[in-house]
Design a protein around this motif. Structure first.
Motif, PDB file in Angstrom:
ATOM      1  N   ASN A  34       0.851  -1.287   0.254  1.00 50.00           N
ATOM      2  CA  ASN A  34       0.163  -0.088  -0.011  1.00 50.00           C
ATOM      3  C   ASN A  34       0.977   1.126   0.071  1.00 50.00           C
ATOM      4  N   ILE A  36       0.269   4.271   0.696  1.00 49.86           N
ATOM      5  CA  ILE A  36       0.185   5.122   2.102  1.00 49.86           C
ATOM      6  C   ILE A  36       1.080   4.608   3.204  1.00 49.86           C
ATOM      7  N   HIS A  37       1.227   3.087   3.198  1.00 48.41           N
ATOM      8  CA  HIS A  37       1.910   2.636   4.267  1.00 48.41           C
ATOM      9  C   HIS A  37       3.475   2.746   3.602  1.00 48.41           C
ATOM     10  N   LEU A  40       4.228   6.312   5.201  1.00 45.21           N
ATOM     11  CA  LEU A  40       4.468   6.072   6.877  1.00 45.21           C
ATOM     12  C   LEU A  40       5.656   5.726   7.199  1.00 45.21           C
ATOM     13  N   ILE A  43       8.420   7.990   6.614  1.00 45.09           N
ATOM     14  CA  ILE A  43       8.309   9.183   7.916  1.00 45.09           C
ATOM     15  C   ILE A  43       9.111   8.877   9.014  1.00 45.09           C
ATOM     16  N   TYR A  69      11.501  17.542   6.023  1.00 43.49           N
ATOM     17  CA  TYR A  69      11.195  16.196   5.382  1.00 43.49           C
ATOM     18  C   TYR A  69       9.687  15.863   5.981  1.00 43.49           C
ATOM     19  N   ALA A  70       9.762  15.507   7.184  1.00 53.51           N
ATOM     20  CA  ALA A  70       8.519  14.898   7.684  1.00 53.51           C
ATOM     21  C   ALA A  70       7.431  15.942   7.772  1.00 53.51           C
ATOM     22  N   GLY A  71       7.611  17.219   8.003  1.00 47.65           N
ATOM     23  CA  GLY A  71       6.461  18.241   8.243  1.00 47.65           C
ATOM     24  C   GLY A  71       5.952  18.610   6.749  1.00 47.65           C
ATOM     25  N   MET A  74       6.719  15.236   3.102  1.00 45.29           N
ATOM     26  CA  MET A  74       6.052  14.095   2.948  1.00 45.29           C
ATOM     27  C   MET A  74       4.603  14.443   3.013  1.00 45.29           C
ATOM     28  N   VAL A  75       4.258  15.426   3.672  1.00 45.36           N
ATOM     29  CA  VAL A  75       2.760  15.615   3.690  1.00 45.36           C
ATOM     30  C   VAL A  75       2.271  15.885   2.290  1.00 45.36           C
ATOM     31  N   LEU A  76       3.035  16.432   1.296  1.00 43.10           N
ATOM     32  CA  LEU A  76       2.653  16.664   0.103  1.00 43.10           C
ATOM     33  C   LEU A  76       2.457  15.511  -0.738  1.00 43.10           C
ATOM     34  N   LEU A  78       1.805  12.651   0.804  1.00 49.60           N
ATOM     35  CA  LEU A  78       0.794  11.793   1.183  1.00 49.60           C
ATOM     36  C   LEU A  78      -0.589  12.395   0.593  1.00 49.60           C
ATOM     37  N   TYR A  79      -0.572  13.659   0.294  1.00 53.04           N
ATOM     38  CA  TYR A  79      -1.817  14.336  -0.525  1.00 53.04           C
ATOM     39  C   TYR A  79      -2.030  13.715  -1.696  1.00 53.04           C
ATOM     40  N   MET A  82      -3.128  10.013  -1.313  1.00 55.41           N
ATOM     41  CA  MET A  82      -4.455  10.013  -0.826  1.00 55.41           C
ATOM     42  C   MET A  82      -5.570  10.373  -2.093  1.00 55.41           C
ATOM     43  N   MET A  83      -5.162  11.767  -2.786  1.00 51.22           N
ATOM     44  CA  MET A  83      -6.189  12.063  -3.844  1.00 51.22           C
ATOM     45  C   MET A  83      -6.038  11.219  -5.008  1.00 51.22           C
TER      46      MET A  83
ATOM     47  N   SER B 131       4.303  20.677  12.999  1.00 50.48           N
ATOM     48  CA  SER B 131       4.167  20.028  11.622  1.00 50.48           C
ATOM     49  C   SER B 131       3.922  18.645  11.403  1.00 50.48           C
ATOM     50  N   VAL B 132       4.282  17.867  12.697  1.00 52.31           N
ATOM     51  CA  VAL B 132       4.165  16.563  12.499  1.00 52.31           C
ATOM     52  C   VAL B 132       2.651  16.341  13.165  1.00 52.31           C
ATOM     53  N   TYR B 135      -0.163  15.038  10.681  1.00 53.08           N
ATOM     54  CA  TYR B 135      -0.384  13.657  10.469  1.00 53.08           C
ATOM     55  C   TYR B 135      -1.523  12.959  10.816  1.00 53.08           C
ATOM     56  N   MET B 138      -4.536  13.877   8.891  1.00 58.43           N
ATOM     57  CA  MET B 138      -4.507  13.416   7.594  1.00 58.43           C
ATOM     58  C   MET B 138      -4.806  11.708   7.765  1.00 58.43           C
ATOM     59  N   TRP B 142      -7.876   9.839   6.372  1.00 60.70           N
ATOM     60  CA  TRP B 142      -7.785   8.781   5.104  1.00 60.70           C
ATOM     61  C   TRP B 142      -8.358   7.404   5.871  1.00 60.70           C
ATOM     62  N   LEU B 150     -11.988  12.258   4.041  1.00 59.72           N
ATOM     63  CA  LEU B 150     -10.681  12.541   3.231  1.00 59.72           C
ATOM     64  C   LEU B 150     -10.636  14.185   2.895  1.00 59.72           C
TER      65      LEU B 150
END
Lengths: 175, 353
Positions: A34, A36-37, A40, A43, A69-71, A74-76, A78-79, A82-83, B131-132, B135, B138, B142, B150
């Motif tokens: 997956n 998403i996994h 994660l 991260i 990186y994490a904040g 990776m959020v981008l 994840l976006y 997810m989308m 910032s963490v 998650y 999110m 999700w 979502l």
């Protein structure tokens, strides 16, 4: 055995633990089905690398690593994932040729890394290790003193990249 | 080894105390929010549970605990539980670097610092933890496997990321003008003993920081992620029982912590105006002095929490494009301007030209 374990300082245990987590999570990024996994796990890898920076007394680098990186990055990631809502069943069948090429290039990269690290354990540090160099005050003075020019150049590069990204992302004016 | 043990015990006491105080204040913020809303809307607010409705938070908590726990079958169970836990953990972690008062003097001569840890990168730690925190929302949104959840999660996180930029720039300007230290304790002490509160040097920066704090905590007028009219319940649509409670509770803890940060870095924290401190400075012991400072800090936090609530019950919600325009086209240029002016003024104060 027990005396051997007791003689190791705590930081060394932490080093082994963090390395274990980093390598395990790095492998899980590749293995997990997956997406998403995968993200994660990536991260978690970043967090364990930030822990390594903390062990080296580079607090600023550790926190900035987490923020950037994490904040942010990776959020981008994840976006986007997810989308797109990728699943195992949506995964396109890859051709055998592509698989062989991927394994081959990754193996070459591994070979390069192993080759460059071979003999590293015999290397001697050229200058005595200054453990305070990662503290924010020393880092700032180095960046804005000795390395001012490269620092400014890289910031201009980033600015140019940002302007370019905005130009590409901009909608065409309505005709 | 003795010293290390006492150190660990001090820190453990401080951690438990901050944890308990954050949870307690968050619980009673819900009560105060409803009372305050009642005041603004000319009604009573909660008044049945205990005197003045003071037991209302306990009743609410009990209700949330006893409700049926529903985990959607199709969702990923682990991530579904991880979401609210992460939100709660990051909300509580931010309390670690806030200086609650001057150090107390113990009988054996040790100092008891009323701060869990004084990191020399304190402010960056706060930004990192915030910032963490994205998650949690999110992942929770999700893992619910629900389109509304979502969309709510994506709204919430994009809003938080957008406002983090302006917040970070406001913080940079603040640090330039307050002497260049990122440690929160240094920032607070620099404002005492003849110094002035940072808000006098950074009025624009404070306004930017305040607006961003509203957006970061998902409070009105920036509570689009849970906009009922458009998104059912936002990212916590699928949540029930205490997991929903954790999401709602984390919002109040975030509100408390961000009020504490603003009170500490812009309004002097445990410092008081000089004429007020001079009234009793010589006549009380140092410990009493520290405790009065702490009470003063709590009063400042309380005022900020009340302002958060006042805004929630006064101003209607933004539209989504208005929110993004405000963040990217107003707040970021303003905070850049503020940063430039601050840098020039500081260079002039340092005698560069």
């Amino acid at each position: 055995m027990s005396t051997l374990l007791l003689n190791i300082p705590v930081t060394q245990y932490m080093f082994y633990f963090l390395s274990f987590v980093a390598i395990l999570c790095g492998m899980m990024v590749v293995i997990s089905k997956n997406p998403i996994h995968s993200i994660l796990y990536l991260i978690l890898t970043f967090f364990s690398i930030a822990g390594h920076y903390l062990l080296l007394n580079a607090q600023f680098l550790a926190v900035v690593h987490i923020i950037v990186y994490a904040g942010a990055i990776m959020v981008l990631f994840l976006y986007v994932i997810m989308m797109m809502n990728l699943n195992e069943k949506d995964e396109p069948n890859k051709k055998v040729f592509l698989k062989i090429a991927a394994v081959g290039s990754a193996g070459l990269l591994l070979l390069t890394l192993v080759g460059s690290l071979k003999g590293a354990e015999k290397m001697v540090a050229a200058a005595p290790l200054n453990t305070n160099v990662g503290l924010i005050k020393n880092l700032g003075q180095t960046l804005f003193g000795e390395f001012l020019f490269p620092f400014e150049i890289s910031s201009i590069l980033l600015l140019a990249a940002m302007v370019g990204a905005i130009m590409i992302g901009k909608k065409d004016p309505v005709k | 080894m003795l010293i290390i043990w006492s150190f660990i015990i001090y820190k453990a006491i401080m951690c438990v105390a901050v944890f308990a105080v954050a949870l307690g204040i968050a619980a009673y913020s819900t009560w105060w929010e409803r009372k305050f809303a009642g005041l603004l809307q000319d009604r009573y607010g909660p008044k049945r549970a205990g005197p003045f409705g003071l037991l209302q938070p306990l009743a609410d908590g009990g209700k949330l605990f006893f409700k049926e726990e529903i985990i959607p079958n199709v969702s990923n169970k682990f991530l579904f539980i991880l979401g609210p836990s992460l939100v709660m953990i990051t909300a509580l972690m931010t309390g670690a670097v806030i200086p609650w008062g001057r150090p107390l003097h113990l009988d054996n001569g040790d100092l008891f610092h009323l701060q869990i840890t004084d990191l020399n990168i304190g402010f960056l730690y706060l930004l990192g933890v915030v910032s963490v925190g994205v998650y949690g929302i999110m992942i929770g949104g999700w893992a619910s496997n629900n389109k509304y959840a979502l969309l709510g999660a994506i709204r919430a996180s994009s809003q938080m990321i957008s406002y983090e930029v302006a917040m970070g720039l406001a913080v940079v300007a603040l640090i330039i003008s307050s002497g260049g230290s990122l440690s929160l304790n240094d920032i607070v002490t620099a404002q005492g003993d003849g110094g002035v509160a940072n808000v006098c040097w950074q009025p624009l920066g404070f306004i930017i920081f305040f607006v961003c704090a509203l957006a970061e905590t998902n409070r009105a007028p920036f509570d689009l992620p849970e906009c009922e009219a458009e998104l059912v319940g936002g990212y916590h649509t699928e949540y029930s029982s205490m997991k929903l409670g954790l999401f709602l509770f984390a919002e109040y803890i975030n509100m408390f912590i961000s009020s504490a940060i603003m009170a500490a870095v812009y309004f002097g924290g445990y410092n008081m105006p000089e004429w007020f401190e001079n009234l009793y400075r010589g006549s009380v012991s140092l410990d009493t002095f520290a405790l009065i400072g702490m009470v003063c800090f709590v009063a400042k936090i309380f005022i900020f929490i009340s302002v958060f609530m006042w805004i929630r019950w006064t101003i209607p919600r933004f539209r989504y494009d208005q929110l993004m325009n405000l963040g990217w086209k107003v707040l970021i240029p303003l905070s850049l301007l503020n940063l430039g002016i601050t840098a020039l003024v500081q260079a002039w104060r340092n005698g560069l030209f």
